[in-house]
Design a protein around this motif. Structure first.
Motif, mmCIF file in Angstrom:
data_model
loop_
_atom_site.group_PDB
_atom_site.id
_atom_site.type_symbol
_atom_site.label_atom_id
_atom_site.label_comp_id
_atom_site.label_asym_id
_atom_site.label_seq_id
_atom_site.Cartn_x
_atom_site.Cartn_y
_atom_site.Cartn_z
ATOM 1 N N ILE A 452 0.930 -1.188 -0.069
ATOM 2 C CA ILE A 452 -0.439 -0.030 0.286
ATOM 3 C C ILE A 452 0.401 0.993 -0.234
ATOM 4 O O ILE A 452 1.046 1.057 0.769
ATOM 5 N N TYR A 453 1.382 2.252 -1.304
ATOM 6 C CA TYR A 453 2.046 3.244 -0.661
ATOM 7 C C TYR A 453 0.920 4.514 -1.306
ATOM 8 O O TYR A 453 -0.545 4.600 -1.536
ATOM 9 N N GLU A 454 1.518 5.331 -0.743
ATOM 10 C CA GLU A 454 1.138 7.180 -0.468
ATOM 11 C C GLU A 454 1.959 7.661 -1.990
ATOM 12 O O GLU A 454 2.777 7.565 -1.624
ATOM 13 N N GLY A 455 1.469 8.358 -2.845
ATOM 14 C CA GLY A 455 1.722 8.797 -3.420
ATOM 15 C C GLY A 455 0.849 9.922 -4.931
ATOM 16 O O GLY A 455 -0.459 9.343 -4.359
ATOM 17 N N ARG A 456 1.444 10.841 -5.362
ATOM 18 C CA ARG A 456 0.583 11.788 -6.067
ATOM 19 C C ARG A 456 -0.002 11.021 -7.224
ATOM 20 O O ARG A 456 -1.323 12.090 -7.070
ATOM 21 N N GLU A 457 0.300 10.104 -7.625
ATOM 22 C CA GLU A 457 -0.851 9.645 -8.667
ATOM 23 C C GLU A 457 -0.500 8.115 -9.111
ATOM 24 O O GLU A 457 0.669 7.667 -8.148
#
Length: 510
Positions: A452-457
């Protein structure tokens, strides 16, 4: 010889120069040391009159503020142990903690008392009912004369696997050891302006709290809502001229992702301590680049060893090597790295970190079984009793003596026949330019690695595997990926892994 922590400040409660200094800064309010001492003294004398018991817990149901700190001090004056509770946690959890603690009383305010219907027969004392400015210091000294350094000082409630929180009991000696040795090796002086984000039931608060009382630091309470507004948080740090912080890295990661320090260089900042989770190197490098005047120190330690037991002063070489040690051991503490057969690991070998020394907690309050499983006889010592705490953290020692954290023992899984550390995959994922933060879980039923990752896109799945595959072998690549706008956080500011597990992984375990 110092016997109790109260000796850090009891001898200067009448010193006018110190009494006139500011101790605590809150929104719209400043409290001097004199006001803090006097309020603690009045409350402490009343507790002594009300309760003849010593060495028992008293629960504190208050938000972080000067009044809450005065109450903690008052409980210590009475010879008992304070236990700060989370006023925002579900009532059922508060009920379970109270049932486990069986405290002498609960200290709160009249408006918060309505949340304590589950207190049962435990007396609830409303602080508005205890007023006054004069107290008898001799009454307090007489009570403290019967206290020894192994008497309990506080109980910090941490998550328990059965659903009932575990109450970690710390005594006066463990706190004294931590403070004396920690302040010396970390070079903490007098008068720091501490920017406090930690809740009162978190172990970092313990360090911040006693730095006020011993080192006359200024405790600046950062409004809780600022943690989710990085730019306003930076503005607050500048406005209040904060020069010392000890934070969980997550908040600092968010500030780096938004390039907050470019517009707010925090020129007053001198010392940045971080603990509780791994600080991704690319974000740490950003902080060091923008705060060249500050010293950065990686702190390690579960609450069971009294806040922290290892430290590492970050260097340029750490960033270049791509490996951040949790460091070397504090004086008067020993660490052992044991393999699965309880034999000591050699340099380069992976094993569980175990700790011994007077900084160890006393165990879990009213839970003999869990205490005996975690605090055990050192298997390397056949000659006499030597208790060690098994941290559950997997580490290895480098040839230079520095210790490297690899992950939790319960984050170690067997996948495709290989034993792997999920934390290692996380570290590589966060190192990718497009990923701001990451959490790696394991679906035991489907035998799949879940990122699970957090990113702008949204990042194509193939690109993620290709990026991680430049560093890790094929068997460690994620099988499933999910993007989230923002990682969920628990009350301590860490990534809420349980919530992610419940939402994204169907199979909780084998």
């Amino acid at each position: 010889m110092q016997i109790n922590v109260v000796e850090y400040w009891l001898n200067y409660v009448s010193d006018e120069a110190i009494r006139n200094k500011i101790a605590v800064v809150e929104e719209g309010k400043e409290t001097s040391f004199g006001e803090l001492f006097d309020r603690a003294g009045v409350l402490g004398e009343q507790l002594i009159k009300n309760f003849s018991d010593t060495g028992r817990p008293m629960a504190i149901f208050l938000p972080k503020c000067a009044e809450q700190m005065a109450v903690d001090m008052a409980v210590l004056y009475s010879g008992n142990a304070y236990s700060n509770l989370d006023i925002r946690q579900p009532e059922e959890r508060t009920k379970r903690i109270i049932e486990q603690l069986q405290p002498l009383c609960i200290l709160t305010t009249s408006n918060l008392a309505a949340k304590l219907e589950q207190a049962g027969d435990v007396p609830v004392i409303c602080l508005e009912d205890i007023q006054g400015e004069v107290y008898d210091l001799e009454v307090i000294k007489e009570r403290l004369a019967g206290i020894v350094d192994t008497d309990p000082l506080c109980i910090i409630n941490t998550s328990g696997s059965t659903g009932t929180p575990k109450g970690v009991v710390m005594n006066h000696r463990s706190i004294i050891d931590f403070l004396d040795q920690g302040c010396r090796v970390l070079d903490i002086g007098h008068g720091e302006r501490i920017g406090s984000l930690s809740p009162v039931y978190f172990d970092i608060f313990t360090l911040e709290f006693y730095l006020i009382l011993w080192k006359q630091a200024v405790f600046v309470c950062i409004p809780e809502n600022l943690a989710i507004f990085p730019e306003r948080l930076a503005e607050f740090l500048e406005e209040k001229q904060i020069d010392f912080i000890c934070w969980v890295p997550t908040v600092m990661v968010n500030m780096a992702n938004l390039d907050i320090l470019a517009g707010h260089p925090l020129k007053k900042m001198k010392k940045v301590l971080f603990a509780g989770e791994v600080f991704p190197l690319k974000h740490l490098a950003y902080w060091r680049e923008h705060l060249p005047q500050a010293e950065f120190i990686n702190m390690y330690g579960p609450i069971e060893i009294t806040v922290d037991c290892l430290y590492h002063k970050v260097t340029k070489e750490d960033i270049e090597k791509g490996e951040l040690p949790i460091g070397k051991v504090f004086p008067n503490t020993k660490v052992y790295i044991l393999d699965e057969e309880d034999k000591e690991c050699q340099a380069g070998e992976t094993g569980e970190l175990c700790v011994s020394g007077t900084s160890l907690a006393m165990g879990y309050y009213r839970d003999k079984g869990k205490t005996e499983r975690a605090f055990v006889q050192n298997p390397l010592n056949k000659a006499y009793i030597e208790i060690i705490y098994r941290t559950g953290d997997m580490v290895r020692r480098r040839d230079d003596g520095e210790i490297i954290f690899l992950g939790r023992r319960d984050f170690q899984v067997k996948h495709l026949g290989y034993r792997i550390e999920l934390g290692e995959i996380e570290a590589v994922a966060v190192g990718m330019t497009e990923i701001d933060n990451a959490c790696v879980l394991y679906d035991h039923g489907e035998k799949k690695i879940v990122l699970i990752y957090e990113g702008r896109e949204e990042i194509p799945f193939r690109d993620i595997r290709e990026g991680i595959g430049k560093v890790l072998p094929k068997y460690m690549l994620p099988n499933i990926c999910y993007r989230v706008e923002e990682m969920p956080r628990n009350p301590n500011g860490k990534i809420d892994r349980k919530r992610l597990q419940d939402e994204y992984v169907c199979h909780k375990g084998e």
